[in-house]
Structures are given as C-alpha cells and as structure tokens.
Design a protein around this motif. Structure first.
Motif, short mmCIF file in Angstrom:
data_model
loop_
_atom_site.label_atom_id
_atom_site.label_comp_id
_atom_site.label_asym_id
_atom_site.label_seq_id
_atom_site.Cartn_x
_atom_site.Cartn_y
_atom_site.Cartn_z
N LYS A 15 0.83 -1.22 0.00
CA LYS A 15 0.00 0.00 0.00
C LYS A 15 0.86 1.26 0.00
CE LYS A 15 -2.01 -1.00 3.89
NZ LYS A 15 -1.45 -2.32 4.11
N THR A 16 1.85 1.30 0.89
CA THR A 16 2.65 2.52 1.01
C THR A 16 3.49 2.73 -0.25
OG1 THR A 16 2.67 2.26 3.39
CG2 THR A 16 4.36 3.70 2.47
N THR A 17 4.05 1.64 -0.75
CA THR A 17 4.83 1.73 -1.99
C THR A 17 3.96 2.27 -3.12
OG1 THR A 17 6.00 -0.26 -1.25
CG2 THR A 17 6.24 0.35 -3.57
N ALA A 39 -2.05 7.63 6.78
CA ALA A 39 -3.05 7.31 7.79
C ALA A 39 -2.71 6.02 8.52
CB ALA A 39 -4.43 7.22 7.15
N ASP A 40 -1.46 5.59 8.41
CA ASP A 40 -1.04 4.39 9.13
C ASP A 40 -0.20 4.83 10.33
OD1 ASP A 40 0.13 2.05 10.02
OD2 ASP A 40 0.30 1.20 8.01
N PRO A 41 -0.57 4.40 11.55
CA PRO A 41 0.21 4.80 12.73
C PRO A 41 1.68 4.38 12.63
CG PRO A 41 -1.76 3.61 13.39
CD PRO A 41 -1.71 3.55 11.89
N LEU A 133 -4.35 8.94 -0.05
CA LEU A 133 -4.45 8.50 1.34
C LEU A 133 -3.92 7.07 1.47
CD1 LEU A 133 -5.96 9.38 4.04
CD2 LEU A 133 -7.82 8.01 3.20
N ASP A 134 -2.84 6.95 2.23
CA ASP A 134 -2.25 5.63 2.47
C ASP A 134 -2.80 5.12 3.80
OD1 ASP A 134 -0.62 3.41 2.70
OD2 ASP A 134 1.14 4.54 3.34
N ASN A 135 -3.60 4.06 3.74
CA ASN A 135 -4.30 3.59 4.94
C ASN A 135 -3.57 2.51 5.69
OD1 ASN A 135 -7.17 4.74 5.13
ND2 ASN A 135 -6.79 4.41 2.95
#
Ligand SMILES: Nc1ncnc2c1ncn2[C@@H]1O[C@H](COP(=O)(O)OP(=O)(O)O)[C@@H](O)[C@H]1O
Ligand SMILES: [Mg+2]
Length: 259
Positions: A15-17, A39-41, A133-135
């Motif tokens: 996802k982040t990539t 949006a990822d802790p 938005l990266d969840n």
C-alpha cells in the motif's frame, strides 16, 4: 472538491509503496499540488517519499482532548487553533505536501476532538486538487475521518488465495460501513508469474471492480526499499510505473500520460 485516491489492503501488501508511486505519477502528469496523507500509525510514507514528518494529527488530537475538558484560553477559536496546528504538521516538498495521522486514539472520548479535527482537515485539504491516502489495514480511517467520498479506491492484495479473499472482504466492508467511492481498482501485487490468478474473474464480478491490475514482483522496488531510498527515484521505464500511469489515465485523470 479534491480528487481523493485511497489505498487500502492488509499489512505488507504494498500500500505505502503504491501510494508513493501514485503521488509521483500524479506529479509527473502535472496533477499538482498533491496532498499525501499517511493514515497508518506505523508511518512510512514520509521516508518512501523522501521527507521527514516531525508532528502528527494524533498529537493534535491529544491536545484537543485536553482542552475539550479544560477549555481554551480566551480569544482563540478552537477551529483557528486546530487549523494553525494542522498547518504546522504539513511537510512541504516540491509539488506535494505530506501530513501524517500518527498514533491512533488512546482511552477516553475523542468525539469532540475528532469532530473539530475533521472540519479542520476538510478545510486544509480543500486547497489540494489531489489527495492520496495511504491507509492502515482495514477501512476505519475512511469511515471515520474522511468527510468526502473517495473518487478512486485502490485495494491492494497479494496473489495468495487468502490475499484475494481479503479483497472480497474489504469490498463487503465498504458496503457495511457505507463507504462511498467512484471507481474501484484492485491491484494484485508482487506477481511472480506474468498472469493474474484464476479467481480474478470471479472477484471482478463480485466486486464490480472497474480495474483489475496485476503488478510484478519488482527487483528495483525491492532494492529501493532495502536502501531506504526515495520512490521518486524509480526509473521511468519501470513496469509498475507504467501500470500506475495506465491506471491514472483510465481513471480519467486530467493531464497527459507521461511518454
Ligand atoms: N511490486 C513489488 N515488488 C517488490 N517489492 C515490493 C513490491 N511492492 C511492495 N514491495 C515491498 O514490500 C514491502 C512492503 O510494502 P509496503 O508498501 O510497505 O506495504 P504496506 O504499506 O501494505 O504495509 C516493502 O519492502 C516494499 O518495498
Ligand atoms: Mg504501509
């Protein structure tokens, strides 16, 4: 209204990539400025995009929770204070800014803090024509924090049978959580063979996905990650870059697809 691309899927699927690559390719087709939202802790999007976050929305939420109980000093409106604080969290780079949601809520009631925060985020994000938005795994962020609907929902999965089942489940959750989206793209990431798993046709039918895209396991991306490098430096002729360009093109984004 901004065009919102949200990337979701279980942990470790890419996802982040992919969020980082989408930011890079929006910039390449002059869809700027982009607001990248981590949006990822476990915040990683900043390093993927070659910037560093120093303060997060989570920290503001904690402060807001305190003044919800105690009240604020006279003369400062809560909304103004919140907007000022959010502006402080924004990391500015060329053609994009990044903001991180930071840690999730602790114990106690955050309703008040979340509401003020939601309004302030909406106002701040309005100036960006594109938001990525990266969840974290799951869809909570989309249902609780985002005011507007998602224009392009990207679900990323690994090619395993369980990985594909997660996509079906995520799709089901969008219905249950009343998450509205314009178009749905399913990305089966890190394929080792040059073909999609057999079940994809069935999954396409169940989810009514607009796009189903297979992306290869890519040594260049793995190498960039290993060195902690910036994804903006990925080569233009990388196959995944081309596939992301195709997706943005087919989703009908303005600007010209880079050659
Ligand atoms: N197509 C790909 N080819 C090779 N490595 C990949 C690919 N997609 C993701 N990765 C790697 O997989 C790891 C997890 O990816 P990441 O984007 O952090 O996943 P997530 O955000 O879903 O947890 C990272 O090391 C990343 O570089
Ligand atoms: Mg991630």
């Amino acid at each position: 209204m901004s065009y919102l691309i949200a990337v979701s899927g279980k942990g470790g699927v890419g996802k982040t990539t992919l969020s980082g690559l989408i930011v890079a390719r929006l910039i390449a087709r002059n869809c700027t400025p982009v607001l990248a939202v981590d949006a990822d802790p476990n915040m990683c999007l900043d390093s993927v995009l070659g910037v560093t976050v120093t303060s997060t929305i989570g920290a503001i939420r904690e402060e807001a929770k305190v003044f919800a109980a105690k009240g604020m000093s006279a003369g400062v409106s809560k909304q103004d204070w919140m907007e000022f604080k959010i502006a402080e969290c924004l990391v500015e780079a060329n053609d994009f800014d990044l903001i991180a949601m930071g840690r999730s809520e602790g114990a106690g009631c955050y309703c008040y803090a979340n509401n003020v925060l939601k309004n302030a985020i909406e106002k701040v994000s309005k100036v960006y024509p594109y938001i990525v938005l990266d969840n974290e795994a799951g869809l909570e962020n989309l249902s609780r924090r985002i005011v507007q609907s998602v224009d392009l929902l990207v679900m990323v999965a690994d090619p395993s049978s369980r990985g594909l089942q997660t996509v079906v489940r995520l799709h089901q959750m969008t219905g249950e959580m009343n998450i509205k989206y314009g178009k749905l793209a399913i990305i089966v990431n890190r394929l080792r063979r040059d073909e999609l798993p057999e079940r994809m046709e069935e999954i396409r039918e169940i989810t009514k996905a607009d796009f189903v895209i297979g992306m290869p396991d890519c040594s260049e991306l793995a190498e960039i990650a290993e060195k902690g490098g910036n994804i903006m430096n990925v080569s233009e002729d990388n196959k995944i870059v081309k596939l992301v360009d195709d997706l943005l093109e087919q989703a009908g984004l303005p600007g010209r697809k880079p050659a």
